[in-house]
Design a protein around this motif. Structure first.
Motif, PDB file in Angstrom:
ATOM      1  N   LEU A  25       0.819  -1.220   0.000  1.00  0.00           N
ATOM      2  CA  LEU A  25       0.000   0.000   0.000  1.00  0.00           C
ATOM      3  C   LEU A  25       0.845   1.259   0.000  1.00  0.00           C
ATOM      4  O   LEU A  25       0.581   2.214  -0.719  1.00  0.00           O
ATOM      5  CB  LEU A  25      -0.899   0.032   1.243  1.00  0.00           C
ATOM      6  CG  LEU A  25      -2.182  -0.775   1.278  1.00  0.00           C
ATOM      7  CD1 LEU A  25      -2.847  -0.609   2.629  1.00  0.00           C
ATOM      8  CD2 LEU A  25      -3.131  -0.328   0.182  1.00  0.00           C
ATOM      9  N   GLN A  26       1.858   1.260   0.853  1.00  0.00           N
ATOM     10  CA  GLN A  26       2.543   2.523   1.123  1.00  0.00           C
ATOM     11  C   GLN A  26       3.782   2.743   0.271  1.00  0.00           C
ATOM     12  O   GLN A  26       4.135   3.871  -0.026  1.00  0.00           O
ATOM     13  CB  GLN A  26       2.936   2.588   2.601  1.00  0.00           C
ATOM     14  CG  GLN A  26       1.712   2.523   3.505  1.00  0.00           C
ATOM     15  CD  GLN A  26       2.040   2.849   4.930  1.00  0.00           C
ATOM     16  OE1 GLN A  26       2.675   2.069   5.614  1.00  0.00           O
ATOM     17  NE2 GLN A  26       1.611   4.000   5.387  1.00  0.00           N
ATOM     18  N   TYR A  32      -2.438   5.231  -4.703  1.00  0.00           N
ATOM     19  CA  TYR A  32      -3.109   5.816  -3.546  1.00  0.00           C
ATOM     20  C   TYR A  32      -2.723   7.270  -3.327  1.00  0.00           C
ATOM     21  O   TYR A  32      -3.509   8.056  -2.841  1.00  0.00           O
ATOM     22  CB  TYR A  32      -2.821   4.983  -2.295  1.00  0.00           C
ATOM     23  CG  TYR A  32      -3.451   3.620  -2.405  1.00  0.00           C
ATOM     24  CD1 TYR A  32      -4.807   3.446  -2.164  1.00  0.00           C
ATOM     25  CD2 TYR A  32      -2.703   2.526  -2.784  1.00  0.00           C
ATOM     26  CE1 TYR A  32      -5.404   2.213  -2.292  1.00  0.00           C
ATOM     27  CE2 TYR A  32      -3.288   1.281  -2.915  1.00  0.00           C
ATOM     28  CZ  TYR A  32      -4.640   1.127  -2.664  1.00  0.00           C
ATOM     29  OH  TYR A  32      -5.225  -0.090  -2.810  1.00  0.00           O
ATOM     30  N   LYS A  33      -1.491   7.599  -3.714  1.00  0.00           N
ATOM     31  CA  LYS A  33      -1.074   8.995  -3.560  1.00  0.00           C
ATOM     32  C   LYS A  33      -1.879   9.874  -4.496  1.00  0.00           C
ATOM     33  O   LYS A  33      -2.327  10.956  -4.144  1.00  0.00           O
ATOM     34  CB  LYS A  33       0.419   9.123  -3.839  1.00  0.00           C
ATOM     35  CG  LYS A  33       1.228   8.421  -2.775  1.00  0.00           C
ATOM     36  CD  LYS A  33       2.696   8.310  -3.124  1.00  0.00           C
ATOM     37  CE  LYS A  33       3.391   7.375  -2.166  1.00  0.00           C
ATOM     38  NZ  LYS A  33       3.015   5.977  -2.308  1.00  0.00           N
TER      39      LYS A  33
ATOM     40  N   GLU B 293      -7.656   3.003   3.034  1.00  0.00           N
ATOM     41  CA  GLU B 293      -6.556   2.537   2.189  1.00  0.00           C
ATOM     42  C   GLU B 293      -5.861   3.703   1.502  1.00  0.00           C
ATOM     43  O   GLU B 293      -4.639   3.734   1.387  1.00  0.00           O
ATOM     44  CB  GLU B 293      -7.084   1.576   1.113  1.00  0.00           C
ATOM     45  CG  GLU B 293      -7.253   0.163   1.587  1.00  0.00           C
ATOM     46  CD  GLU B 293      -7.801  -0.735   0.480  1.00  0.00           C
ATOM     47  OE1 GLU B 293      -7.325  -0.640  -0.662  1.00  0.00           O
ATOM     48  OE2 GLU B 293      -8.723  -1.506   0.762  1.00  0.00           O
ATOM     49  N   ILE B 294      -6.678   4.653   1.025  1.00  0.00           N
ATOM     50  CA  ILE B 294      -6.090   5.819   0.360  1.00  0.00           C
ATOM     51  C   ILE B 294      -5.209   6.579   1.334  1.00  0.00           C
ATOM     52  O   ILE B 294      -4.080   6.952   1.027  1.00  0.00           O
ATOM     53  CB  ILE B 294      -7.187   6.754  -0.196  1.00  0.00           C
ATOM     54  CG1 ILE B 294      -7.884   6.090  -1.371  1.00  0.00           C
ATOM     55  CG2 ILE B 294      -6.604   8.086  -0.622  1.00  0.00           C
ATOM     56  CD1 ILE B 294      -9.022   6.920  -1.924  1.00  0.00           C
ATOM     57  N   ILE B 296      -3.740   5.566   4.126  1.00  0.00           N
ATOM     58  CA  ILE B 296      -2.531   4.828   4.473  1.00  0.00           C
ATOM     59  C   ILE B 296      -1.587   4.776   3.278  1.00  0.00           C
ATOM     60  O   ILE B 296      -0.399   5.065   3.388  1.00  0.00           O
ATOM     61  CB  ILE B 296      -2.883   3.405   4.957  1.00  0.00           C
ATOM     62  CG1 ILE B 296      -3.648   3.483   6.277  1.00  0.00           C
ATOM     63  CG2 ILE B 296      -1.626   2.572   5.130  1.00  0.00           C
ATOM     64  CD1 ILE B 296      -4.234   2.166   6.739  1.00  0.00           C
ATOM     65  N   GLY B 297      -2.157   4.440   2.109  1.00  0.00           N
ATOM     66  CA  GLY B 297      -1.333   4.309   0.912  1.00  0.00           C
ATOM     67  C   GLY B 297      -0.639   5.601   0.533  1.00  0.00           C
ATOM     68  O   GLY B 297       0.505   5.595   0.071  1.00  0.00           O
ATOM     69  N   SER B 298      -1.331   6.727   0.762  1.00  0.00           N
ATOM     70  CA  SER B 298      -0.724   7.992   0.355  1.00  0.00           C
ATOM     71  C   SER B 298       0.379   8.419   1.317  1.00  0.00           C
ATOM     72  O   SER B 298       1.131   9.339   1.028  1.00  0.00           O
ATOM     73  CB  SER B 298      -1.792   9.085   0.256  1.00  0.00           C
ATOM     74  OG  SER B 298      -2.299   9.376   1.540  1.00  0.00           O
ATOM     75  N   GLY B 299       0.493   7.742   2.457  1.00  0.00           N
ATOM     76  CA  GLY B 299       1.541   8.092   3.412  1.00  0.00           C
ATOM     77  C   GLY B 299       2.940   7.821   2.897  1.00  0.00           C
ATOM     78  O   GLY B 299       3.892   8.508   3.246  1.00  0.00           O
ATOM     79  N   GLY B 300       3.042   6.784   2.016  1.00  0.00           N
ATOM     80  CA  GLY B 300       4.361   6.479   1.469  1.00  0.00           C
ATOM     81  C   GLY B 300       5.298   5.909   2.506  1.00  0.00           C
ATOM     82  O   GLY B 300       4.875   5.450   3.580  1.00  0.00           O
ATOM     83  N   LEU B 301       6.577   5.948   2.197  1.00  0.00           N
ATOM     84  CA  LEU B 301       7.574   5.336   3.079  1.00  0.00           C
ATOM     85  C   LEU B 301       7.752   6.152   4.362  1.00  0.00           C
ATOM     86  O   LEU B 301       7.742   5.621   5.461  1.00  0.00           O
ATOM     87  CB  LEU B 301       8.907   5.221   2.333  1.00  0.00           C
ATOM     88  CG  LEU B 301      10.054   4.573   3.113  1.00  0.00           C
ATOM     89  CD1 LEU B 301       9.718   3.153   3.513  1.00  0.00           C
ATOM     90  CD2 LEU B 301      11.335   4.606   2.305  1.00  0.00           C
ATOM     91  N   GLY B 330      -0.889   5.724   9.552  1.00  0.00           N
ATOM     92  CA  GLY B 330      -0.320   5.341   8.261  1.00  0.00           C
ATOM     93  C   GLY B 330      -0.059   6.521   7.356  1.00  0.00           C
ATOM     94  O   GLY B 330       0.944   6.572   6.653  1.00  0.00           O
ATOM     95  N   GLU B 331      -0.976   7.498   7.370  1.00  0.00           N
ATOM     96  CA  GLU B 331      -0.797   8.631   6.469  1.00  0.00           C
ATOM     97  C   GLU B 331       0.324   9.550   6.935  1.00  0.00           C
ATOM     98  O   GLU B 331       1.136  10.016   6.139  1.00  0.00           O
ATOM     99  CB  GLU B 331      -2.101   9.430   6.345  1.00  0.00           C
ATOM    100  CG  GLU B 331      -1.961  10.555   5.334  1.00  0.00           C
ATOM    101  CD  GLU B 331      -3.209  11.388   5.137  1.00  0.00           C
ATOM    102  OE1 GLU B 331      -4.091  11.341   6.002  1.00  0.00           O
ATOM    103  OE2 GLU B 331      -3.264  12.092   4.116  1.00  0.00           O
ATOM    104  N   GLY B 334       3.795   7.144   7.731  1.00  0.00           N
ATOM    105  CA  GLY B 334       4.296   6.328   6.634  1.00  0.00           C
ATOM    106  C   GLY B 334       4.565   4.881   7.010  1.00  0.00           C
ATOM    107  O   GLY B 334       4.141   4.399   8.061  1.00  0.00           O
ATOM    108  N   TYR B 335       5.260   4.195   6.115  1.00  0.00           N
ATOM    109  CA  TYR B 335       5.567   2.787   6.343  1.00  0.00           C
ATOM    110  C   TYR B 335       6.469   2.619   7.555  1.00  0.00           C
ATOM    111  O   TYR B 335       6.369   1.646   8.291  1.00  0.00           O
ATOM    112  CB  TYR B 335       6.241   2.185   5.099  1.00  0.00           C
ATOM    113  CG  TYR B 335       6.420   0.686   5.189  1.00  0.00           C
ATOM    114  CD1 TYR B 335       5.309  -0.145   5.277  1.00  0.00           C
ATOM    115  CD2 TYR B 335       7.677   0.115   5.207  1.00  0.00           C
ATOM    116  CE1 TYR B 335       5.458  -1.509   5.375  1.00  0.00           C
ATOM    117  CE2 TYR B 335       7.843  -1.262   5.299  1.00  0.00           C
ATOM    118  CZ  TYR B 335       6.719  -2.070   5.383  1.00  0.00           C
ATOM    119  OH  TYR B 335       6.866  -3.420   5.484  1.00  0.00           O
ATOM    120  N   ILE B 387      -6.589  -1.809   6.442  1.00  0.00           N
ATOM    121  CA  ILE B 387      -5.782  -1.958   5.232  1.00  0.00           C
ATOM    122  C   ILE B 387      -6.493  -2.826   4.200  1.00  0.00           C
ATOM    123  O   ILE B 387      -5.890  -3.259   3.224  1.00  0.00           O
ATOM    124  CB  ILE B 387      -4.360  -2.486   5.540  1.00  0.00           C
ATOM    125  CG1 ILE B 387      -4.410  -3.845   6.234  1.00  0.00           C
ATOM    126  CG2 ILE B 387      -3.597  -1.500   6.406  1.00  0.00           C
ATOM    127  CD1 ILE B 387      -3.027  -4.399   6.564  1.00  0.00           C
TER     128      ILE B 387
END
Lengths: 634, 437
Positions: A25-26, A32-33, B293-294, B296-301, B330-331, B334-335, B387
């Motif tokens: 996901l991340q 997602y970004k 999900e968006i 968390i996913g947009s948080g990136g590393l 998560g946002e 990040g990871y 997630i």
């Protein structure tokens, strides 16, 4: 008691699944970004001013003026529970329609449509949506003052077209809104309610006139309320104003043409032969372009569309007629080009051309022996029937002759689209070998079967645009430029297909013969009454038989009056085609109108024949049109 | 990392400070995320009781008092009072439909003036204690069917009572079945249960693609046949396998013809379908998960940084400060943040297992396993739903999610264990630590 490593393994497996899913996901997935960005970012479109339209003398024809849209924001509309407990938006349509001075029904329909758009999620509940658009600036203060009584409604500034001349409506076209039912691509630059050119120049040059939309990105929350600039306005782009364009039209000539055509139906098309630019494109009857701008436009549109005189029907571009005598130009050129006849080829006119038991009457040079130049002068049917007959049958096989004849017609632009930059047009029709084979059977037809082609009657159909282009081709002695309305675009070249010559492939010397004949028409022929001492004009009259089904019966209507001309003879600056429907003889209406148009253009806006001008301006064929109108259904 | 000393005047104590430290880290990090999830420019104060973060700080403060009380109580009292507490909790649960206060259609609360009480949270602690107390009884064995049934009843009663009001909270009690397994309940039951769950999921797919349910019969039958042939070849008995296949197929038939359409509500069916990615409904039932999900996913590393989460600020994820707090984490972190949290929580869980197996009394050991199971269940379900790996089941993430009742019940649950562990050397060993049963 069971082993503890079972539980630890369980924890490790779950953690492993989570860590890999989170990694996907991340870290791996970028989508997602992007989704996050589109979630929190609202794109506010900044509409640039639409480009202006100028005529060939740089007179401003179309500009913009401020106007207002009455908008509703769904989430701000008052909601009440009705007796059944259903939540409904309540709007006092009676009071609102009175304030706006619009029909209550129309307002209710707009509101209903608005509701459908909202329910279909095609528009945000939190953004204003135009219910009544293009309210003039004059009405603004009055409406604004009272609008507080209608929560959820607001007036949003916009612009609308301003027409500086009540003329050229068919050329300029009008603007319309993107319908709520329109299927828009995901990446379409347009959205529901946007304005775009629907017809004419506005449509054809939409891209240039519209300009580039600006974007202002705002940060929004889940309810769509703006919380600030997105990334401090880093990605905002300013709008780029629409490009101004200049069209080849001479607005004064256009208006003069429209005045000359009052009370008549038909069209005038004038082309500058040396460039192919359209100087005037008159269709009659016509209408004031400002009728289709502003809040009354839908009402006006409905009225215009339902008018039996069909003002929205551009007769210059989409009305197809038998060309009549002007077609003799093509017949003559085909005869000369195929070598069937020479310019000195002479025929004695006995007043009729016999085909079997049928005699094609001639009112032209009866009792004389005519060569081609004089054939044009008197518009002798017998002469051109003979030329046509020789052309078709020179190789004994009529099919070969007709094929050559068809290709000459095609090379002059007939029977096909001319490739103009006008939003509409017709191909017309030129009969082919295959057509006659189908109609009569293979080898069962010959020149005499198709003799009407010689004089532009029969199966041939053309539009006035084709005829004007023919005049331009004769003026240029063998080539033409695709007729076009555009003259220049700010900071951009016009389409190169308009600046390239289209060669007809017919030798220039043949055109000299035709031009001589057409000059004779003014000197001593059918249009001699409309000659001028100082401007040498060349023309060809036409008197076209036509029929129409009225109340189920085929009725022969008064002939169409037609004229094709160019002037002056040397270095022509204007080529013209005039059609006056049911005007009887070419020399009665079309020829004098063409003559006045050419004179006015060449002299820069005035004419030296006030009586003729007066007769043309005041002459009306309304009584004729009324006589042949379809009687109203019982 | 442990200190020794006398607390409460009873003998030698040894507090497991690693767990305490992890607890503190989780609670504090939770408050940070709650602050961000509910941040408002108008009132940015941390200690404002009008804010969620301010309230959570207060709850954590009350938590410290609760910890003190839990640790000062007589360490023997938990086993002694387990049954009374259990009965009390059941009465409270039963009273809910009559005296409960309705919030969002659920009567899961008692409103006592300024204070709200959530009996299901009390029941969680009470059931853990009561189950441990029962399992710790002399001669109670999970190999015995009657004992097993009693243990199941102890779990099932609060599960049903809670589940009536709030399915998610009820499901938490399922976690105690892990304890029963550890206590020696036969794996066959679990095999059947897991098999039924798998056939249920298969059935969802089959119904969705409108295939015949005979496919499941054929599949299970074929698998059973293969195993039977293998066992016959090895000259072993096959009646057990046949029974197993029969039970699975009967259970499946019940599910197929009754449960899916009879028991589940439409929104539950939709949740299951969306979580299996069979139906895409990002604006309806799938909205929460999709937005989560968006986020968390947009948080990136590396994350967007504290208070810089655009999804969090825009309130796109519903219930973000409670059940979906992990999406804020998560946002913005990040990871790095999420993986660290998952790892730390796993360490936390493993620590509890480790603690469980160093207890000298059965009661303490089973209690530790109960604590482990509850935390594991919450941890697994909560993160999985944020997630997009599981359907949305509204249960909080331990220590992180906003809410006094859940924070306190998790605190009590954990600190009873820490107290028992601290005093473990006060007890005579019931279990031979080195031996394996």
């Amino acid at each position: 008691m069971r082993n503890k490593y079972f539980l630890i393994t369980l924890v490790v497996i779950i953690a492993g699944v989570f860590l890999s899913r989170l990694f996907y996901l991340q870290v791996t997935e970028d989508e997602y970004k992007f989704l996050a960005a589109s979630n929190t970012r609202r794109d506010y479109v900044i509409y640039p001013p639409r480009g202006y339209i100028y005529d060939r003398n740089d007179s401003l024809i179309v500009s913009n003026q401020p106007a207002y849209n009455l908008c509703a924001t769904y989430s701000m509309l008052p909601i009440e529970k009705d007796s059944a407990g259903v939540r409904r938006v309540v709007v006092d349509t009676t009071a609102l329609s009175a304030l706006l001075e619009v029909d209550r029904e129309a307002l209710a329909t707009s509101l209903k449509k608005f509701r459908q758009v909202i329910l279909a999620r095609r528009h945000s509940r939190h953004q204003p949506y135009a219910i009544i658009s293009q309210i003039s600036a004059d009405d603004y203060p009055r409406i604004k003052e009272r609008l507080y009584r209608f929560p959820g409604f607001s007036l949003e500034k916009t612009t609308m077209r301003r027409y500086h001349y009540a003329s050229a409506a068919n050329v300029l076209g009008f603007l319309s809104e993107v319908s709520p039912n329109a299927r828009l691509d995901e990446d379409s630059e347009y959205k529901i309610g946007d304005i775009l050119g629907a017809t004419g120049v506005e449509k054809m040059y939409e891209k240039q006139l519209r300009g580039k939309l600006g974007h202002s990105y705002k940060q929004v929350d889940v309810r769509g309320s703006v919380t600030g600039d997105y990334m401090g306005g880093k990605y905002d782009t300013p709008s780029v104003a629409g490009k101004d364009i200049s069209i080849g039209l001479d607005i004064n000539l256009q208006m003069y043409g429209e005045r000359l055509m009052t009370g008549k139906r038909g069209s005038i098309i004038a082309i500058e032969p040396s460039t192919g630019q359209i100087l005037a494109l008159v269709t009659a009857p016509t209408y004031d372009p400002s009728l289709l701008s502003g809040r009354e436009r839908s009402k006006n549109y409905a009225r215009l569309v339902n008018d039996p005189a069909q003002p929205m029907f551009d007769r210059g571009l989409i009305a197809e007629y038998s060309p009549g005598s002007p077609w003799k130009i093509v017949t003559g050129l085909a005869g000369l080009q195929t070598g069937a006849v020479s310019p000195s080829f002479s025929v004695y006119c006995g007043g009729g051309y016999r085909v079997g038991n049928h005699v094609m009457a001639c009112k032209g040079g009866v009792g004389q022996t005519l060569d081609m130049r004089h054939g044009y002068q008197y518009s002798c049917n017998v002469y051109f029937a003979t030329v046509y007959s020789r052309t078709i049958e020179q190789n004994r096989k009529p099919a070969d002759g007709l094929r050559k004849w068809t290709s000459v017609a095609n090379s002059l632009g007939f029977g096909k689209y001319l490739g103009t930059d006008l939003s509409t047009g017709r191909k017309g029709f030129i009969p082919t070998v295959e057509f006659y084979d189908r109609a009569y059977g293979k080898g069962r037809w010959k020149a005499s079967t198709t003799i009407s082609n010689a004089i532009g009657q029969g199966e041939i159909t053309v539009t006035p645009m084709h005829l004007a282009n023919l005049a331009a081709t004769v003026a240029n002695k063998g080539y033409y430029y695709r007729p076009h309305i555009i003259r220049s675009i700010e900071g951009e070249d016009i389409d190169t297909s308009f600046t390239r010559r289209v060669e007809s492939g017919i030798e220039a010397r043949h055109f000299d013969v035709v031009a001589d004949g057409m000059a004779n028409v003014f000197k001593a022929g059918t249009a001699s009454a409309y000659a001028l001492p100082d401007i040498q004009m060349c023309g060809k009259t036409g008197t076209v038989e036509n029929f129409r089904k009225i109340n189920g019966q085929r009725v022969k209507l008064p002939d169409h009056s037609m004229f094709v001309a160019f002037a002056p003879r040397e270095n022509p600056v204007i080529a013209i085609a005039v059609v006056v429907e049911n005007g009887v003889w070419g020399s009665r209406w079309a020829a004098p109108i063409a003559s006045l148009m050419m004179e006015s253009y060449i002299r820069g806006g005035y004419v030296t024949r006030p009586e003729l001008e007066k007769r043309m301006l005041e002459g009306s064929l309304e009584s004729t049109y009324r006589m042949y109108q379809e009687s109203p259904k019982k | 990392m442990r200190i020794t000393g006398n607390i409460g005047g009873r003998g030698h104590i040894e507090v497991c400070w690693t767990l305490v430290l992890l607890y503190a880290v989780f609670v504090l990090f939770g408050i940070v995320n709650i602050y961000s999830a509910t941040y408002s420019v108008d009132s940015p104060q941390w200690f404002d009781l009008g804010n969620y973060a301010g309230k959570q700080i207060l709850y954590a403060g009350v938590g410290v008092i609760i910890i003190t009380v839990v640790m000062l109580l007589d360490v023997n009292s938990y086993e002694k009072w387990a049954w009374i507490l259990y009965v009390l909790a059941m009465i409270l649960l039963m009273g809910l439909p009559i005296f409960g206060h309705e919030v969002k259609g659920n009567k899961a609360w008692y409103k006592l003036g300024f204070f709200s009480l959530q009996p299901s949270e009390i029941a969680k602690v009470a059931t853990a204690l009561a189950l441990s107390a029962y399992l710790a009884r002399y001669k109670v064995s999970m190999k015995k069917l009657s004992h097993l049934i009693i243990a199941v009843c102890i779990i099932a009663l609060p599960m049903i009572l809670t589940g009536i009001q709030d399915t998610g909270s009820g499901m938490v009690f399922l976690s105690f079945f892990i304890v029963l397994y550890m206590a020696g309940a036969s794996g066959v039951y679990y095999a059947v249960g897991i098999s039924v769950a798998l056939t249920f999921i298969t059935d969802v797919f089959i119904q969705h693609y409108q295939l015949s349910h005979w496919w499941v019969f054929a599949l299970v039958g074929a698998l059973g046949l293969v195993v039977c042939v293998y066992r016959l070849f090895k000259k072993k008995k096959i009646w057990g396998i046949l029974c197993y296949v029969a039970i699975v197929l009967i259970m499946y038939s019940i599910i197929h013809f009754y449960v899916w359409n009879g028991v589940f509500k439409e929104y539950q069916r939709q949740r299951i379908l969306t979580s299996l990615k069979l139906v895409e409904d990002n604006k309806g039932v799938g909205f929460n998960t999709y937005q989560s999900e968006i986020a968390i996913g947009s948080g990136g590393l590396w994350g967007k940084g504290f208070l810089d989460g655009s999804q969090t600020k825009g309130n796109f994820v519903p219930e973000q400060h409670t059940d979906f707090i992990f999406s804020t984490l998560g946002e913005e972190w990040g990871y790095v943040g999420t993986s660290l949290t998952v790892i730390l929580f796993s360490v936390f869980l493993c620590m509890i297992v480790w603690l469980a197996f160093r207890q000298r009394t059965y009661f303490a050991r089973y209690y530790a396993l109960c604590v482990f199971s509850v935390f594991l269940f919450h941890f697994m379900i909560n993160i999985a739903m944020t997630i997009g790996l599981m359907p949305v089941i509204g249960i909080p993430m331990p220590f992180f999610s906003y809410g006094g009742s859940s924070l306190w019940s998790f605190t009590v649950l954990l600190f009873i264990l820490i107290t028992l562990d601290a005093h473990r050397k006060d007890f005579l060993p019931e279990i031979n630590i080195g031996a394996r049963r």
